[in-house]
Design a protein around this motif. Structure first.
Motif, PDB file in Angstrom:
ATOM      1  N   ARG A 176       0.802  -1.224   0.000  1.00 13.38           N
ATOM      2  CA  ARG A 176       0.000   0.000   0.000  1.00 13.38           C
ATOM      3  C   ARG A 176       0.840   1.283   0.000  1.00 13.38           C
ATOM      4  NH1 ARG A 176      -3.731  -1.601   4.974  1.00 13.38           N
ATOM      5  NH2 ARG A 176      -1.691  -2.439   5.543  1.00 13.38           N
ATOM      6  N   TYR A 245       0.771  13.418  -8.506  1.00 13.12           N
ATOM      7  CA  TYR A 245       0.270  12.742  -7.314  1.00 13.12           C
ATOM      8  C   TYR A 245       0.998  11.407  -7.166  1.00 13.12           C
ATOM      9  CZ  TYR A 245      -3.621  16.077  -7.345  1.00 13.12           C
ATOM     10  OH  TYR A 245      -4.384  17.216  -7.329  1.00 13.12           O
ATOM     11  N   LYS A 247       1.939   8.107  -4.641  1.00  7.92           N
ATOM     12  CA  LYS A 247       1.528   7.365  -3.443  1.00  7.92           C
ATOM     13  C   LYS A 247       2.540   7.512  -2.317  1.00  7.92           C
ATOM     14  CE  LYS A 247      -1.036   4.291  -2.460  1.00  7.92           C
ATOM     15  NZ  LYS A 247      -2.107   4.268  -1.442  1.00  7.92           N
ATOM     16  N   TYR A 250       0.902  10.860  -1.049  1.00 12.37           N
ATOM     17  CA  TYR A 250      -0.529  10.814  -0.750  1.00 12.37           C
ATOM     18  C   TYR A 250      -0.938   9.390  -0.395  1.00 12.37           C
ATOM     19  CZ  TYR A 250      -0.936  15.416  -2.970  1.00 12.37           C
ATOM     20  OH  TYR A 250      -0.803  16.746  -3.301  1.00 12.37           O
ATOM     21  N   ASP A 251      -1.631   9.247   0.724  1.00 10.68           N
ATOM     22  CA  ASP A 251      -2.170   7.934   1.074  1.00 10.68           C
ATOM     23  C   ASP A 251      -3.265   7.548   0.079  1.00 10.68           C
ATOM     24  OD1 ASP A 251      -2.571   5.599   2.738  1.00 10.68           O
ATOM     25  OD2 ASP A 251      -4.439   6.555   3.390  1.00 10.68           O
ATOM     26  N   LYS A 252      -4.092   8.523  -0.287  1.00  8.12           N
ATOM     27  CA  LYS A 252      -5.129   8.328  -1.299  1.00  8.12           C
ATOM     28  C   LYS A 252      -5.010   9.440  -2.330  1.00  8.12           C
ATOM     29  CE  LYS A 252     -10.095   7.616  -1.995  1.00  8.12           C
ATOM     30  NZ  LYS A 252     -10.131   8.383  -3.229  1.00  8.12           N
ATOM     31  N   PRO A 254      -6.010  12.186  -4.696  1.00  4.16           N
ATOM     32  CA  PRO A 254      -7.235  12.987  -4.615  1.00  4.16           C
ATOM     33  C   PRO A 254      -7.911  13.276  -5.952  1.00  4.16           C
ATOM     34  CG  PRO A 254      -5.327  14.415  -4.442  1.00  4.16           C
ATOM     35  CD  PRO A 254      -4.791  13.008  -4.537  1.00  4.16           C
ATOM     36  N   ALA A 269      -6.491  -1.100  -8.165  1.00  5.83           N
ATOM     37  CA  ALA A 269      -6.035  -0.429  -6.946  1.00  5.83           C
ATOM     38  C   ALA A 269      -4.628   0.127  -7.143  1.00  5.83           C
ATOM     39  CB  ALA A 269      -6.050  -1.415  -5.782  1.00  5.83           C
ATOM     40  N   GLN A 270      -4.408   1.321  -6.639  1.00 13.43           N
ATOM     41  CA  GLN A 270      -3.074   1.905  -6.666  1.00 13.43           C
ATOM     42  C   GLN A 270      -2.240   1.292  -5.542  1.00 13.43           C
ATOM     43  OE1 GLN A 270      -4.809   5.726  -6.312  1.00 13.43           O
ATOM     44  NE2 GLN A 270      -4.304   6.338  -8.384  1.00 13.43           N
ATOM     45  N   ASN A 271      -0.934   1.172  -5.792  1.00 12.45           N
ATOM     46  CA  ASN A 271      -0.076   0.541  -4.794  1.00 12.45           C
ATOM     47  C   ASN A 271       1.296   1.214  -4.766  1.00 12.45           C
ATOM     48  OD1 ASN A 271       1.289  -0.423  -7.055  1.00 12.45           O
ATOM     49  ND2 ASN A 271       0.561  -2.524  -6.830  1.00 12.45           N
TER      50      ASN A 271
END
Length: 404
Positions: A176, A245, A247, A250-252, A254, A269-271
């Protein structure tokens, strides 16, 4: 009193002149943006659907229905938008519709932006195209790789995406949190993965090249890639809906547009691999990509000599027309000159084309990774540009559709 005022004004004029002479190209670029620039950009984005050729709409609706195209489209000629459309879902799970200003992960369409950032450093005298990567990262395990080779995909490096993914899978690490470009370079220095080939031997398209270029931008500028690009590229070009942006920052991410696999079965899903940037990681809209085209054409970002250098083919010709310069794929025949880039990453697939000689811009951003962008021949013909699809040509460059 009058004499004193004249002397003061003279000193002010001299000071302004000396400052303009001493300002670096990057400072001048930042100073160039004016209210009139914003007004011109606003005019460029005006679109009247009543004046558009109905064949564009007919084609896009058929592409959506038959080939499952899902995304945003913009076509412009000589600085004016002649067609634009948002069609399909931003997030299939929630049935959110795309909007004309929806922000997409650009995937490899980020590479032209990175090349512009690099060429700005070259114009500023802070970087040389023939400088060795080891000058910036002494622990870099490969010899004789230059900035020029990275720009033209001639470094021979392995692809960091597969290399890092293998390390994460083997160690069963948490996928993650994103990793940075600097962390990827440390892993490369530690593990010294075998390159694909010797430097400058031949063209080999590879995300590692532009990941390293972004790291060089960070090293030279002392800024994160995201900040450097915002200050030196996005803002001077008037791109108000474009950002980097990662990861790692940013955790998520935007944005509302979600990438999907080819049959809507799942969102992607982004990882941790959405951490490195430069090869990807820029998010933007069809309107901002059009404004980027205008900023490049007007000389707002780079000198014409730098642009010509970027658009010059640097590799072996493929199918008689296709090549790669610095951050741009190229298509050339005796009557057409197109620079473009494709993108494909984590549920997104795009194509961004700029016909230089006829001033035509074609942009398709999609968040469904199917083969719909392989069926654009009719659109190219409508726009008045050549078919930019490699299997449309024989090995000697003949257009197969011209065969009797």
């Amino acid at each position: 009193m009058i004499s004193y005022l004249r002397q003061s004004l003279t000193l002010i004029v001299i000071a302004i002149f000396l400052h303009s002479c001493s300002s670096s190209p990057s400072e001048k670029r930042k100073q160039k943006r004016t209210v009139s620039d914003d007004e011109l950009d606003s005019i460029a984005l005006i679109y009247d659907p009543k004046k558009t050729d109905p064949r564009y709409e007919d084609f896009v609706l058929r592409l959506h229905k038959r080939s499952s195209f899902n995304g945003n489209v913009l076509i412009a000629k000589k600085g004016k938008i002649v067609y634009q459309r948002a069609i399909g879902w931003a997030d299939y799970l929630h049935r959110d519709s795309l909007k004309i200003n929806s922000v997409f992960e650009l995937a490899s369409v980020s590479k032209p932006f990175t090349s512009v950032g690099i060429m700005m450093l070259v114009e500023d005298g802070k970087l040389g195209l023939d400088q060795n990567v080891k000058e910036f990262y002494p622990e870099f395990p490969y010899d004789s790789i230059t900035v020029r080779m990275l720009l033209s995909h001639r470094s021979g490096m392995m692809n960091y995406v597969y290399f890092v993914d293998g390390i994460w899978k083997k160690a069963k690490r948490d996928e993650r949190p994103g990793i940075t470009n600097q962390e990827v370079l440390k892993l490369i220095a530690e593990h010294k993965p075998n390159p694909y080939m010797k430097p400058d031997k031949k063209f080999h398209y590879n995300n590692s090249n532009y990941m390293v270029l972004a790291a060089i931008i960070e090293k030279i500028s002392g800024q994160k890639y995201s900040k450097y690009m915002a200050e030196n590229v996005f803002k001077p070009a008037g791109l108000k809906n474009t950002a980097v942006y990662s990861k790692a920052e940013y955790d998520k991410i935007p944005v509302d547009v979600v990438g999907h696999d080819r049959t809507w079965r799942r969102s992607v899903a982004q990882n941790f691999l959405d951490g490195p940037v430069g090869d990807k990681g820029i998010y933007s809209t069809i309107h901002d990509l059009f404004l980027f085209d205008r900023a490049l054409r007007s000389g707002r970002l780079l000198k014409q000599a730098s642009l010509d250098s970027m658009y010059t083919p640097r590799n072996e010709m493929q199918n008689g027309h296709f090549n790669y310069g610095y951050g741009w794929r190229t298509f050339e025949n005796p009557t057409n000159k197109v620079v473009y880039h494709t993108g494909w990453w984590h549920g997104f697939r795009h194509i961004y084309l700029r016909q230089l000689d006829k001033d035509i811009t074609v942009i398709l951003l999609s968040n469904l990774t199917n083969g719909s962008l392989l069926h654009l021949d009719e659109l190219y013909n409508l726009a008045g540009m050549p078919i930019v699809r490699r299997n449309a040509y024989s090995g000697n460059g003949q257009n197969l559709s011209d065969d009797d």
